[in-house]
Design an enzyme around this catalytic site. Structure first.
Site, short mmCIF file in Angstrom:
data_model
loop_
_atom_site.label_atom_id
_atom_site.label_comp_id
_atom_site.label_asym_id
_atom_site.label_seq_id
_atom_site.Cartn_x
_atom_site.Cartn_y
_atom_site.Cartn_z
CG ASN A 9 65.43 -26.01 35.55
OD1 ASN A 9 66.47 -26.65 35.54
ND2 ASN A 9 65.25 -24.96 34.77
CG HIS A 12 71.29 -25.59 38.85
ND1 HIS A 12 72.26 -25.06 38.03
CD2 HIS A 12 70.30 -24.67 38.89
CE1 HIS A 12 71.87 -23.87 37.60
NE2 HIS A 12 70.69 -23.61 38.11
CG HIS A 45 68.16 -23.06 29.73
ND1 HIS A 45 68.34 -21.84 30.36
CD2 HIS A 45 68.40 -22.84 28.42
CE1 HIS A 45 68.68 -20.92 29.45
NE2 HIS A 45 68.72 -21.51 28.27
NE ARG A 51 76.24 -21.13 31.60
CZ ARG A 51 75.97 -19.85 31.87
NH1 ARG A 51 75.44 -19.52 33.03
NH2 ARG A 51 76.24 -18.91 31.01
CD GLU A 153 58.42 -20.27 33.19
OE1 GLU A 153 58.13 -21.20 32.42
OE2 GLU A 153 59.32 -20.33 34.04
CG HIS A 196 64.62 -16.89 37.39
ND1 HIS A 196 65.47 -16.30 38.30
CD2 HIS A 196 65.40 -17.43 36.45
CE1 HIS A 196 66.70 -16.46 37.89
NE2 HIS A 196 66.70 -17.15 36.77
N1 PXP Z 1 61.79 -20.72 34.28
C1 PXP Z 1 62.69 -20.32 33.34
C2 PXP Z 1 62.17 -19.89 32.02
C3 PXP Z 1 64.07 -20.34 33.61
O1 PXP Z 1 64.94 -19.93 32.67
C4 PXP Z 1 64.52 -20.83 34.86
C5 PXP Z 1 65.98 -20.91 35.12
O2 PXP Z 1 66.59 -21.74 34.22
C6 PXP Z 1 63.55 -21.27 35.78
C7 PXP Z 1 62.21 -21.18 35.48
C8 PXP Z 1 63.94 -21.83 37.11
O3 PXP Z 1 64.57 -20.88 37.87
P1 PXP Z 1 65.24 -21.31 39.25
O4 PXP Z 1 66.33 -22.28 38.89
O5 PXP Z 1 65.75 -20.04 39.80
O6 PXP Z 1 64.16 -21.96 40.07
#
Ligand code: PXP
Length: 252
Positions: A9, A12, A45, A51, A153, A196
């Protein structure tokens, strides 16, 4: 045991870019680097408040990467329109609150069943693989299957938080829920993903659940990248996942 994919992901990277405005660091560059280092796919996302990831990031990610793009989105008309235009490989429907710092819990698939149904149907009709980001509960699993979502998920946040706080009773309880939910996905014909709050250690532990075929990880990897570089962080994560899978295979 099935292979375990890693979705990185890149939200960030955009968070850091947006702190100053401008173009750097570029989440697309991070995506390409993560793939080169071993990621099986990229997750981003597009939040309603924009943001971190912006619409143009989504377009550029889709145009630039050869691995699957997983578009996380709220069940909202505007997001559906964008998803149908961009046509990512997958869409993960997530709950979204403006005031939260991150996606704090799973989607209310039971209460929101009727509202979610057309989103699942429209995305599926467009050939997009739909996933529901849910708490590891039997009710949420059942409702996801009834919605016709081929993938769920499992939200690992409560487990990861409990471990981080050193609350081992709560962590054991939460891991138990994840284990049971992952096992139930097979009976319901659902593909099981998880994510997550995962870090090297929690990814290694959850990799031992054989039904899970994909982990989506962002915050920890982008943080690690500050210290060791993104490629090294992705490689170390892959290694942790492989170790977890291998130790589970030895115990079978
Ligand atoms: N999976 C989903 C569906 C999420 O919303 C997020 C956070 O955007 C993540 C995975 C990744 O989470 P993290 O950034 O805490 O690894």
């Amino acid at each position: 045991m099935t292979a375990l994919r890693l979705g990185v992901n890149v939200d960030h990277v955009a968070t850091v870019r947006n702190a100053r405005g401008g173009l750097v660091p570029d989440p697309v560059r991070a995506a390409l680097l993560a793939i080169e280092a071993g990621a099986d796919g990229i997750t981003a996302h597009l939040r309603e408040d924009r943001r971190h990831i912006h619409d143009d990031d989504m377009r550029r990610l889709k145009a630039s990467i050869e691995k699957p793009l997983n578009f996380e989105m709220a069940a909202a008309e505007a997001m559906l329109d964008i998803a149908l235009r961009i046509r990512p490989h997958a869409c993960c429907i997530v709950p979204e609150k403006r005031t939260e710092r991150t996606t704090e819990g799973g989607l209310d698939v039971v209460g929101g069943f009727r509202a979610l149904k057309p989103y699942v149907a429209e995305l599926a009709r467009a050939g997009i693989r739909v996933s529901m980001f849910i708490e590891p509960s039997p009710e949420a699993l059942k409702a996801s299957a009834e919605l016709g979502s081929p993938v769920v998920e499992l939200h690992t946040g409560a487990w990861c938080d409990a471990r981080m706080r050193g609350d081992s009773a709560k962590a054991d309880y939460e891991f138990g829920r994840l284990r049971v939910a992952a096992a139930e996905t097979a009976a319901l014909g659902l593909e099981c993903h998880a994510g997550h709050g995962l870090d090297y250690e929690t990814a290694r532990l959850i990799a031992a659940l054989p039904q899970i075929v994909e982990l989506n990880i962002g915050h920890f990897l982008i943080g690690e990248a500050i210290f060791v570089g993104l490629a090294e962080a992705v490689k170390a994560m892959r290694m942790a996942m492989a170790e977890g899978r291998a130790s589970a295979e030895r115990q079978q």
